[in-house]
Motif scaffolding. Structure first.
Motif, PDB file in Angstrom:
ATOM      1  N   SER A   7      82.866 -22.996  87.163  1.00 24.52           N
ATOM      2  CA  SER A   7      82.488 -21.841  87.971  1.00 24.52           C
ATOM      3  C   SER A   7      83.023 -22.034  89.380  1.00 24.52           C
ATOM      4  CB  SER A   7      80.966 -21.660  88.005  1.00 24.52           C
ATOM      5  OG  SER A   7      80.346 -22.793  88.609  1.00 24.52           O
ATOM      6  N   ARG A   8      82.953 -20.967  90.181  1.00 22.47           N
ATOM      7  CA  ARG A   8      83.402 -21.095  91.565  1.00 22.47           C
ATOM      8  C   ARG A   8      82.561 -20.220  92.460  1.00 22.47           C
ATOM      9  NH1 ARG A   8      83.702 -16.195  91.776  1.00 22.47           N
ATOM     10  NH2 ARG A   8      85.540 -14.860  91.731  1.00 22.47           N
ATOM     11  N   ASP A   9      82.479 -20.621  93.720  1.00 22.89           N
ATOM     12  CA  ASP A   9      81.791 -19.857  94.750  1.00 22.89           C
ATOM     13  C   ASP A   9      82.833 -19.558  95.818  1.00 22.89           C
ATOM     14  OD1 ASP A   9      80.349 -18.913  96.916  1.00 22.89           O
ATOM     15  OD2 ASP A   9      78.649 -20.242  96.546  1.00 22.89           O
ATOM     16  N   ASN A  10      83.322 -18.327  95.828  1.00 26.07           N
ATOM     17  CA  ASN A  10      84.378 -17.979  96.769  1.00 26.07           C
ATOM     18  C   ASN A  10      83.913 -18.064  98.218  1.00 26.07           C
ATOM     19  OD1 ASN A  10      85.970 -17.546  94.589  1.00 26.07           O
ATOM     20  ND2 ASN A  10      86.395 -15.397  95.002  1.00 26.07           N
ATOM     21  N   THR A  11      82.645 -17.822  98.443  1.00 23.03           N
ATOM     22  CA  THR A  11      82.136 -17.846  99.823  1.00 23.03           C
ATOM     23  C   THR A  11      82.164 -19.262 100.392  1.00 23.03           C
ATOM     24  OG1 THR A  11      79.844 -18.159  99.143  1.00 23.03           O
ATOM     25  CG2 THR A  11      80.646 -15.892  99.338  1.00 23.03           C
ATOM     26  N   LYS A  12      82.113 -20.248  99.506  1.00 23.99           N
ATOM     27  CA  LYS A  12      82.138 -21.646  99.929  1.00 23.99           C
ATOM     28  C   LYS A  12      83.468 -22.319  99.610  1.00 23.99           C
ATOM     29  CE  LYS A  12      77.151 -22.303  99.281  1.00 23.99           C
ATOM     30  NZ  LYS A  12      76.106 -23.094  98.584  1.00 23.99           N
ATOM     31  N   ASN A  13      84.392 -21.567  99.003  1.00 22.13           N
ATOM     32  CA  ASN A  13      85.677 -22.140  98.562  1.00 22.13           C
ATOM     33  C   ASN A  13      85.450 -23.411  97.741  1.00 22.13           C
ATOM     34  OD1 ASN A  13      87.383 -20.189  99.714  1.00 22.13           O
ATOM     35  ND2 ASN A  13      87.256 -21.196 101.708  1.00 22.13           N
ATOM     36  N   THR A  14      84.519 -23.337  96.844  1.00 20.85           N
ATOM     37  CA  THR A  14      84.135 -24.507  96.052  1.00 20.85           C
ATOM     38  C   THR A  14      84.118 -24.162  94.573  1.00 20.85           C
ATOM     39  OG1 THR A  14      82.797 -25.379  97.871  1.00 20.85           O
ATOM     40  CG2 THR A  14      82.348 -26.244  95.679  1.00 20.85           C
ATOM     41  N   MET A  15      84.630 -25.094  93.783  1.00 20.50           N
ATOM     42  CA  MET A  15      84.630 -24.975  92.326  1.00 20.50           C
ATOM     43  C   MET A  15      83.689 -26.032  91.764  1.00 20.50           C
ATOM     44  SD  MET A  15      87.842 -25.393  89.696  1.00 20.50           S
ATOM     45  CE  MET A  15      88.215 -27.061  90.227  1.00 20.50           C
ATOM     46  N   TYR A  16      83.081 -25.719  90.650  1.00 22.33           N
ATOM     47  CA  TYR A  16      82.122 -26.637  90.035  1.00 22.33           C
ATOM     48  C   TYR A  16      82.481 -26.873  88.567  1.00 22.33           C
ATOM     49  CZ  TYR A  16      79.459 -25.054  94.071  1.00 22.33           C
ATOM     50  OH  TYR A  16      79.053 -24.741  95.340  1.00 22.33           O
ATOM     51  N   LEU A  17      82.037 -28.008  88.064  1.00 22.86           N
ATOM     52  CA  LEU A  17      82.103 -28.293  86.636  1.00 22.86           C
ATOM     53  C   LEU A  17      80.751 -28.845  86.219  1.00 22.86           C
ATOM     54  CD1 LEU A  17      83.984 -28.209  84.165  1.00 22.86           C
ATOM     55  CD2 LEU A  17      84.381 -30.659  84.543  1.00 22.86           C
ATOM     56  N   PHE A  26      93.543 -18.864 100.599  1.00 17.39           N
ATOM     57  CA  PHE A  26      93.891 -17.513 100.168  1.00 17.39           C
ATOM     58  C   PHE A  26      95.075 -17.526  99.197  1.00 17.39           C
ATOM     59  CE2 PHE A  26      97.790 -17.255 102.548  1.00 17.39           C
ATOM     60  CZ  PHE A  26      97.577 -18.064 103.639  1.00 17.39           C
ATOM     61  N   SER A  27      95.819 -18.626  99.166  1.00 15.30           N
ATOM     62  CA  SER A  27      96.994 -18.721  98.299  1.00 15.30           C
ATOM     63  C   SER A  27      96.649 -19.197  96.882  1.00 15.30           C
ATOM     64  CB  SER A  27      98.018 -19.685  98.907  1.00 15.30           C
ATOM     65  OG  SER A  27      97.511 -21.014  98.925  1.00 15.30           O
ATOM     66  N   ILE A  28      95.383 -19.536  96.654  1.00 12.52           N
ATOM     67  CA  ILE A  28      94.976 -20.069  95.343  1.00 12.52           C
ATOM     68  C   ILE A  28      94.763 -18.941  94.336  1.00 12.52           C
ATOM     69  CG2 ILE A  28      93.207 -21.330  94.087  1.00 12.52           C
ATOM     70  CD1 ILE A  28      92.665 -22.906  96.645  1.00 12.52           C
ATOM     71  N   TYR A  29      95.370 -19.085  93.170  1.00 14.58           N
ATOM     72  CA  TYR A  29      95.143 -18.137  92.091  1.00 14.58           C
ATOM     73  C   TYR A  29      94.391 -18.765  90.922  1.00 14.58           C
ATOM     74  CZ  TYR A  29      97.856 -14.291  93.965  1.00 14.58           C
ATOM     75  OH  TYR A  29      98.276 -13.246  94.730  1.00 14.58           O
ATOM     76  N   THR A  30      94.611 -20.035  90.691  1.00 11.59           N
ATOM     77  CA  THR A  30      93.962 -20.728  89.583  1.00 11.59           C
ATOM     78  C   THR A  30      93.503 -22.100  90.051  1.00 11.59           C
ATOM     79  OG1 THR A  30      95.538 -19.680  88.066  1.00 11.59           O
ATOM     80  CG2 THR A  30      94.193 -21.477  87.177  1.00 11.59           C
ATOM     81  N   MET A  31      92.332 -22.490  89.607  1.00 11.89           N
ATOM     82  CA  MET A  31      91.857 -23.849  89.839  1.00 11.89           C
ATOM     83  C   MET A  31      91.425 -24.438  88.506  1.00 11.89           C
ATOM     84  SD  MET A  31      89.905 -23.880  93.499  1.00 11.89           S
ATOM     85  CE  MET A  31      89.926 -25.672  93.556  1.00 11.89           C
ATOM     86  N   ALA A  32      91.495 -25.739  88.434  1.00 12.45           N
ATOM     87  CA  ALA A  32      91.212 -26.387  87.149  1.00 12.45           C
ATOM     88  C   ALA A  32      90.671 -27.791  87.349  1.00 12.45           C
ATOM     89  CB  ALA A  32      92.479 -26.449  86.303  1.00 12.45           C
ATOM     90  N   LEU A  48      75.773 -33.722  84.355  1.00 13.87           N
ATOM     91  CA  LEU A  48      76.320 -34.071  85.660  1.00 13.87           C
ATOM     92  C   LEU A  48      77.081 -32.857  86.177  1.00 13.87           C
ATOM     93  CD1 LEU A  48      76.338 -36.750  87.334  1.00 13.87           C
ATOM     94  CD2 LEU A  48      78.608 -37.203  86.375  1.00 13.87           C
ATOM     95  N   ARG A  49      77.059 -32.636  87.490  1.00 13.69           N
ATOM     96  CA  ARG A  49      77.822 -31.533  88.064  1.00 13.69           C
ATOM     97  C   ARG A  49      78.829 -32.059  89.068  1.00 13.69           C
ATOM     98  NH1 ARG A  49      76.029 -26.219  91.588  1.00 13.69           N
ATOM     99  NH2 ARG A  49      75.921 -27.768  93.266  1.00 13.69           N
ATOM    100  N   LEU A  50      80.075 -31.705  88.860  1.00 17.39           N
ATOM    101  CA  LEU A  50      81.136 -32.050  89.798  1.00 17.39           C
ATOM    102  C   LEU A  50      81.401 -30.853  90.714  1.00 17.39           C
ATOM    103  CD1 LEU A  50      83.709 -33.779  87.404  1.00 17.39           C
ATOM    104  CD2 LEU A  50      81.738 -34.783  88.582  1.00 17.39           C
ATOM    105  N   SER A  51      81.787 -31.153  91.941  1.00 18.92           N
ATOM    106  CA  SER A  51      82.159 -30.123  92.898  1.00 18.92           C
ATOM    107  C   SER A  51      83.557 -30.403  93.428  1.00 18.92           C
ATOM    108  CB  SER A  51      81.175 -30.095  94.075  1.00 18.92           C
ATOM    109  OG  SER A  51      79.869 -29.808  93.643  1.00 18.92           O
ATOM    110  N   CYS A  52      84.260 -29.349  93.791  1.00 18.02           N
ATOM    111  CA  CYS A  52      85.581 -29.472  94.404  1.00 18.02           C
ATOM    112  C   CYS A  52      85.647 -28.481  95.551  1.00 18.02           C
ATOM    113  CB  CYS A  52      86.678 -29.173  93.393  1.00 18.02           C
ATOM    114  SG  CYS A  52      88.336 -29.120  94.121  1.00 18.02           S
ATOM    115  N   ALA A  53      85.683 -29.012  96.756  1.00 14.06           N
ATOM    116  CA  ALA A  53      85.745 -28.177  97.949  1.00 14.06           C
ATOM    117  C   ALA A  53      87.195 -28.003  98.379  1.00 14.06           C
ATOM    118  CB  ALA A  53      84.923 -28.807  99.068  1.00 14.06           C
TER     119      ALA A  53
END
Length: 123
Positions: free
Chosen positions: A71-81, A29-35, A18-23
């Motif tokens: 993983s993350r896609d900076n161009t989409k501001n999206t993180m995945y699991l 620009f203030s984000i340094y870490t996502m989890a 399964l793949r989760l996404s977080c938009a």
């Protein structure tokens, strides 16, 4: 402010993927870490995986290491699991979190949270 919206949860069988996404939106620009954190019924919220937004360095809880990939896609501001070889014990509400600091597993260090997405793994 940063807004986080998770998607991709569902009901799967043991062994499935399964793949989760977080938009993320707002002051991204203030984000340094996502989890990703998760919370099973009757249990405390626990760390699953984290990624540094600029360097892409990652960290995993032992319980998911080798099965989950963050993983993350900076161009989409999206993180995945990406979750593979899912087990019934992976059943939980999965939360996306963002921090304005370089941080790790401490949930108190995260400033923004999504609403959560349910993942249920049947045996």
């Amino acid at each position: 402010q940063v807004q986080l919206v998770e998607s991709g949860g569902g009901l799967v069988q043991a062994g499935d993927s399964l793949r989760l996404s977080c938009a993320a939106s707002g002051r991204t620009f203030s984000i340094y870490t996502m989890a990703w954190f998760r919370q099973a019924p009757g249990k405390e919220r626990e760390f699953a995986a984290a990624i540094r937004w600029r360097s892409s360095s990652t960290d995993y809880a032992d319980s998911v290491k080798g099965r989950f990939t963050i993983s993350r896609d900076n161009t989409k501001n999206t993180m995945y699991l990406q979750m593979s070889s899912l087990k019934p014990e992976d059943t939980a509400v999965y939360y996306c979190a963002a921090s304005t600091k370089v941080t790790g597993r401490n949930l108190n260090a995260y400033d923004y949270w999504g609403q959560g997405t349910q993942v249920t793994v049947s045996s």
